[in-house]
Design a protein around this motif. Structure first.
Motif, PDB file in Angstrom:
ATOM      1  N   SER A 571       0.809  -1.224   0.000  1.00 34.71           N
ATOM      2  CA  SER A 571       0.000   0.000   0.000  1.00 34.71           C
ATOM      3  C   SER A 571       0.840   1.269   0.000  1.00 34.71           C
ATOM      4  CB  SER A 571      -0.926   0.013   1.218  1.00 34.71           C
ATOM      5  OG  SER A 571      -0.167   0.030   2.416  1.00 34.71           O
ATOM      6  N   PRO A 595      -1.564   6.093  -9.222  1.00 37.53           N
ATOM      7  CA  PRO A 595      -2.390   4.876  -9.213  1.00 37.53           C
ATOM      8  C   PRO A 595      -3.892   5.175  -9.219  1.00 37.53           C
ATOM      9  CG  PRO A 595      -0.607   4.702  -7.627  1.00 37.53           C
ATOM     10  CD  PRO A 595      -0.606   6.116  -8.100  1.00 37.53           C
ATOM     11  N   SER A 596      -4.598   4.563 -10.143  1.00 36.53           N
ATOM     12  CA  SER A 596      -6.047   4.769 -10.240  1.00 36.53           C
ATOM     13  C   SER A 596      -6.784   4.154  -9.060  1.00 36.53           C
ATOM     14  CB  SER A 596      -6.572   4.177 -11.551  1.00 36.53           C
ATOM     15  OG  SER A 596      -6.280   2.788 -11.615  1.00 36.53           O
ATOM     16  N   SER A 597      -6.152   3.184  -8.373  1.00 41.90           N
ATOM     17  CA  SER A 597      -6.795   2.560  -7.210  1.00 41.90           C
ATOM     18  C   SER A 597      -6.976   3.547  -6.061  1.00 41.90           C
ATOM     19  CB  SER A 597      -5.968   1.369  -6.723  1.00 41.90           C
ATOM     20  OG  SER A 597      -4.664   1.776  -6.353  1.00 41.90           O
ATOM     21  N   ASP A 723      -1.358   4.807   0.376  1.00 38.87           N
ATOM     22  CA  ASP A 723      -2.784   4.771   0.696  1.00 38.87           C
ATOM     23  C   ASP A 723      -2.941   5.045   2.190  1.00 38.87           C
ATOM     24  OD1 ASP A 723      -5.462   4.292   1.090  1.00 38.87           O
ATOM     25  OD2 ASP A 723      -5.352   2.129   0.733  1.00 38.87           O
ATOM     26  N   ALA A 728      -4.960  -0.271  -0.539  1.00 40.21           N
ATOM     27  CA  ALA A 728      -4.880  -0.325  -2.003  1.00 40.21           C
ATOM     28  C   ALA A 728      -3.590  -0.995  -2.476  1.00 40.21           C
ATOM     29  CB  ALA A 728      -4.975   1.085  -2.578  1.00 40.21           C
ATOM     30  N   ASN A 729      -3.650  -1.607  -3.654  1.00 40.35           N
ATOM     31  CA  ASN A 729      -2.478  -2.252  -4.258  1.00 40.35           C
ATOM     32  C   ASN A 729      -1.640  -1.213  -5.011  1.00 40.35           C
ATOM     33  OD1 ASN A 729      -3.146  -4.833  -3.321  1.00 40.35           O
ATOM     34  ND2 ASN A 729      -4.487  -5.205  -5.081  1.00 40.35           N
ATOM     35  N   GLU A 733       0.364  -1.606  -8.903  1.00 37.37           N
ATOM     36  CA  GLU A 733      -0.103  -0.716  -9.963  1.00 37.37           C
ATOM     37  C   GLU A 733       1.018   0.198 -10.453  1.00 37.37           C
ATOM     38  OE1 GLU A 733      -3.756   2.408 -10.848  1.00 37.37           O
ATOM     39  OE2 GLU A 733      -3.771   1.194  -9.021  1.00 37.37           O
TER      40      GLU A 733
END
Length: 760
Positions: A571, A595-597, A723, A728-729, A733
Motif C-alpha cells: 500500500s 495509481p487509479s486505485s 494509501d 490499495a495495491n 499498480e
C-alpha cells in the motif's frame, strides 16, 4: 502480522528523453528607487572615501587589493538583483558574502576609478537597477577582522593556553593575487618577529594559518593587513555529558557476543576511546587508533561505541531502538579533559578518514559551546564538508546539548539563540541528529517522542534544516537529572550505565547509516547524499508531515529499521530517481503514473505523497551564508490544456514541508522554505484531489549569481505514494504502469536479498 516487504524501484534518467532546455532561465531587472544625480553623487563620494581610506595600503602593498563591504537594501538580497554590472572584473569584483545583504568586493585604485565612472555615467537599465540596490559602501577594517575581540584578549588567552591563534586570509578568486597575499602576510609576520607560521588545511576555498607566540602589538599589525579576513583563537570542542548512572553489569542478554557469521556495519568513532579491558565491547572494535597516548577517560567513547554495537539489547530489547548492529573503528582522540582544540581536531579527523578508507560513516558526538552564526558556516563545518567530498564519507554529528538549567520543556519557551545548534553540527554534507525522549515520568521535562529538554535546535546558517533527523538520547528533569530516564549503554569501566545527550542519539543514526552502506554495496559507490536522503525520507514517512516547530528541534523525526528504510509495502510504493542537472536544463517525467486505485469515485484522489530531494552541492566558504552554490527544486503536478490558448498549464500539487512557502519574497522563501538547502521535503495529503490522468514530475536547477557548475549536479529523489488506509495495491499498480511507460525501473539491489537468492 509481520509486514511483507517489497523492493523499492530505482529509475535512472534517460539522457535523450528526460532532459529539456529551460526557456524561462534568467532573472528580472528591478529598480528599487529612482536613480537621480544626487543618488549617483552619494555613491561616487563613498567610492572616493574608499580610495582615501586605502591610499596608504595601496602605497605600502601596491600589488595587493583591499576589501570593501557593499551593503545592499534588505529587499534587494535575491540573486536576480545582485549588482554584477557595477561590481565585476573590470571594477571591483564580488569575492564573498558576509550576510543576507552584505557583499565583499576586491578593490584596487584602478578598480575604484572604474567603479566611480560606472556609477556616475552608466545609463542602461541594468546600471540603474544595480545602483538602486545599494545602501552603503564601507572599508573592511581591522576591527572587522577582529570580530568583536580585542587584540589584548586574544594575545592574553593564547599565551595562557600556550596555543596558536587562527588567521584567515581573503581569497580573491585569482591564484596569482591569492599567492601574493600569502607572501605579503608572511612578510608582515616576519616584521613582527613571528617566523613560526603553519598553513592549516580547511579546504580549497579557505586560506588559514596558525601563528604562535603572538603579542598584542603583532595582532594589531596582522589585523590591519588588508589581506586578513579574520583573526582569533582556535575554537575548543568538547564531549558533552560524561557522568553516567551505573545500573548493573554487562552480560550476554544485555550485550550479546560478537557473531563472526553475521554481517555488521562499520562506523568510525572519533572520541575518548573505548575501555580496553571491556572484553564484550572490544569484540566489536574492528581496529583501534590511539592518537592520545595518556590521561584517558573511556566513559564517553565506550558509551557511544556500545550503542553502535548493541543498542536494542542494551535498552531492554525495546524495538524502538535499531535492530542493526555495527563494529567500530575506535579513534582515541580526546583525553580526560574532554576537550580538544580545532587546531588538533582537524588533523585527527583528516588522518583518521585517510587511514581507515573502508569506513564510510564517521560518528562525531562532540561540539563547540558557542551557537552557530546566521551569517556563515563554521570553518570546521567547511572542513568536514571538504573531507566528505574528497573521501566520499558521511559524518553523523550530534546537534549538541543545552546545559543551562532549568532545561527546556515542551512546547518550548523562547531561549533566543542560546539553545541553537553548535558547530560542527552546521556541516552541510553531514547528517545532524537531535535527541528525543523514549521514557517519561512525573519529573521529566518532556513526554515520550518529544524533543529532549537538552537537545539543541536548528536552523543552521541560511535557515538550512538542522537537525535533519533525531533518535533516542534520553530524558531528564529541569536540572538535568536522568535517573531511570536515560538511554543505557556501557561506561568506561565495563558497567551497564544510563546517560543522556545528543551524543548518544547520534550513534543510532551512525549505526543505521553504516548498515545501509552494507546493504547497498551491490549498488556500487554510493554518495553520502543518497544514504542521507534514505534516512531522512524514512523519518519523513514515519512522522507524516511535522509542523515547523517540531522540525526546528527534531528534524523530520526518527527513521525506521534498515529493512523498513530500504523496502516498500503493497500500500506504499517508493521510487528512487537518479538524475544529473546542468545549467539552463530541467528534468521531467511526463505521464507520471498516479495509481487509479487511489481515486475514489465521485470524490477524487485520496492519497499521501511524500518527496525527499537530496544532493551534495558545490560549496565555497568565501561566500558565507551563500556557501552552497546551486539550488535544486522538485515538483509533482498535473497538466491541463488551456482551452483559450491551447497551451499546457502545469500546476504543482505538492507543498514544501513543513509548510507552503511558494508565496512571498526572497526572505520568506529562504527562512520558511529552506531555499538553497540541499535536503528538501514535499508533501500533500489528498482527500479529494484532482482526477487527472496527466501528472508530471519536474526537477530544475538554479545557480548563485556569477556561478556556473563545472560538473552536472547529481541528485537523488525519493518519491512515495501511500494509501492512508493501507489497503490499495499501490505498489503493483505503480510497477505495472512504469513498465508500460518503459522507464526501465529496476529493483533496489540489497546484499541480503542477493544472499537469499544464492542460497535458494
Amino acid at each position: 502480522m509481520p509486514k511483507i516487504f517489497l523492493p523499492m524501484k530505482v529509475v535512472l534518467a534517460r539522457k535523450d528523453l528526460d532532459y529539456r532546455l529551460d526557456p524561462n532561465a534568467g532573472g528580472e531587472t528591478k529598480i528599487f528607487e529612482p536613480v537621480t544625480q544626487e543618488l549617483r553623487k552619494k555613491y561616487s563620494s563613498e567610492v572616493a572615501s574608499l580610495r582615501k581610506e586605502f591610499s596608504a595600503s595601496f602605497a605600502e602593498h601596491p600589488t595587493i587589493p583591499a576589501v570593501a563591504k557593499v551593503l545592499l537594501k534588505p529587499e534587494a538580497g535575491a540573486k536576480s538583483y545582485r549588482p554584477g554590472t557595477l561590481f565585476n572584473s573590470e571594477t571591483c569584483p564580488i569575492i564573498g558574502v558576509e550576510g543576507p545583504s552584505e557583499l565583499l568586493v576586491s578593490v584596487s585604485s584602478e578598480g575604484l576609478r572604474a567603479l566611480a565612472y560606472e556609477i556616475e555615467q552608466g545609463q542602461t537599465k541594468k546600471h540603474q537597477a544595480n545602483i538602486s540596490t545599494l545602501n552603503r559602501l564601507l572599508a573592511f577594517k581591522a576591527k572587522d577582522a577582529l570580530e568583536g575581540y580585542s587584540p589584548e584578549y586574544i594575545a592574553k588567552t593564547a599565551k595562557r593556553k600556550n596555543a596558536p591563534i587562527r588567521i584567515r586570509l581573503f581569497r580573491h578568486g585569482v591564484d596569482a593575487v591569492d599567492k601574493l597575499i600569502e607572501q605579503e602576510f608572511k612578510a608582515v609576520a616576519r616584521s613582527e618577529a613571528l617566523p613560526d607560521l603553519e598553513a592549516v588545511d580547511y579546504g580549497d576555498d579557505v586560506t588559514v594559518y596558525a601563528v604562535k607566540s603572538v603579542t598584542t602589538k603583532s595582532i594589531k599589525a596582522l589585523a590591519a593587513f588588508v589581506g586578513t579576513q579574520s583573526i582569533g583563537l582556535f575554537p575548543e570542542f568538547r564531549l558533552v555529558r560524561t557522568a553516567a548512572n551505573i545500573v548493573g553489569k554487562l552480560d550476554e542478554r544485555r550485550f550479546p557476543s560478537f557473531d563472526p557469521a553475521k554481517e555488521y556495519g562499520l562506523v568510525g568513532v572519533i572520541d575518548s576511546g573505548t575501555d580496553p579491558t571491556n572484553r564484550r565491547l572490544q569484540e566489536y572494535v574492528a581496529r583501534r587508533d590511539v592518537v592520545v597516548k595518556t590521561q584517558h577517560d573511556f566513559n564517553h567513547g565506550s558509551f557511544v561505541a556500545g550503542l553502535i554495537a548493541n543498542s536494542r539489547a542494551l535498552n531492554g530489547a525495546d524495538n524502538r531502538f535499531p535492530r542493526a548492529q555495527s563494529r567500530v573503528v575506535d579513534v582515541v582522540a580526546i583525553d580526560a579533559s574532554g576537550q580538544i582544540s580545532e587546531y588538533d581536531l582537524i588533523t585527527v579527523i583528516e588522518n583518521a578518514v585517510r587511514d581507515h578508507s573502508d569506513v564510510r560513516v564517521w560518528n562525531l558526538s562532540l561540539g563547540q559551546a558557542t551557537p552557530c552564526s546566521d551569517a556563515r558556516f563554521s570553518l570546521l563545518a567547511c572542513k568536514l564538508d571538504s573531507i566528505a567530498k574528497k573521501r566520499n564519507v558521511l559524518f553523523v554529528i550530534a546537534a549538541g546539548n543545552y546545559e543551562t538549567p532549568p532545561l527546556r520543556t515542551w512546547p518550548p519557551e523562547n531561549l533566543g539563540e542560546n539553545d541553537r545548534i553548535c558547530p560542527p553540527a552546521d556541516s552541510v554534507r553531514g547528517l545532524t541528529v537531535g535527541s528525543i525522549a523514549h521514557i517519561s515520568n512525573q519529573s521529566s521535562c518532556v513526554g515520550i517522542d518529544e524533543p529532549s529538554g537538552f537537545s539543541r535546535r536548528g536552523p543552521a546558517p541560511h535557515f538550512y534544516i538542522k537537525p535533519e533527523v533525531s533518535h533516542y538520547g534520553g530524558n531528564c528533569d529541569e536540572t538535568g537529572d536522568c535517573l531511570q530516564c536515560g538511554v543505557v549503554s556501557t561506561d568506561g569501566h565495563g558497567n551497564l550505565a544510563e546517560n543522556i545527550g545528543t551524543s548518544f542519539a547520534a550513534p543510532h543514526i551512525s549505526n543505521i547509516a553504516a548498515n545501509i552502506y552494507r546493504e547497498l554495496e551491490p549498488e556500487g559507490n554510493l554518495s553520502p547524499a543518497y544514504v542521507k536522503g534514505l534516512i531522512a525520507h524514512s523519518a519523513f514517512l514515519r512522522s507524516g508531515c511535522p509542523d515547523a516547530l517540531d522540525v526546528r528541534y527534531k528534524g523530520f523525526g526518527s527513521p525506521g529499521d534498515v529493512s523498513e528504510i530500504l523496502n516498500c509495502t503493497q500500500s506504499s510504493a517508493t521510487v528512487i530517481f537518479h538524475a544529473e542537472l546542468t545549467d539552463r536544463h530541467f528534468f521531467e517525467k511526463h505521464q507520471f503514473p498516479m495509481p487509479s486505485s487511489l481515486v475514489i469515485p465521485n470524490k477524487g484522489l485520496r492519497a499521501e505523497v511524500f518527496m525527499t530531494l537530496a544532493y551534495d552541492p558545490p560549496t565555497d566558504a568565501r561566500f558565507g551564508m551563500e556557501y552552497c552554490r546551486t539550488n535544486l527544486t522538485a515538483s509533482l503536478g498535473t497538466v491541463m490544456k488551456n482551452n483559450e490558448t491551447g497551451k499546457e498549464v502545469y500546476n504543482p500539487q505538492l507543498r514544501p514541508a513543513p509548510k507552503d512557502v511558494t508565496r512571498g519574497g526572497e526572505a520568506r522563501m529562504v527562512s520558511e522554505g529552506f531555499k538553497w538547502s540541499p535536503l528538501k521535503f514535499y508533501y500533500r495529503a489528498f482527500t479529494a484531489g484532482p482526477i487527472c490522468k496527466n501528472w508530471r514530475l519536474h526537477l530544475e536547477i538554479l545557480n548563485r549569481d556569477g556561478f556556473r557548475c563545472k560538473e552536472p549536479q547529481k541528485l537523488v529523489l525519493l518519491l512515495t505514494i501511500r494509501d492512508p488506509e493501507g489497503k490499495a495495491n499501490v505498489y503493483n499498480e505503480m510497477v505495472t504502469e512504469m513498465e508500460k511507460l518503459s522507464w526501465g525501473a529496476q529493483d533496489l539491489r540489497l546484499a541480503s536479498r542477493i544472499r537469499v537468492r544464492r542460497r535458494s
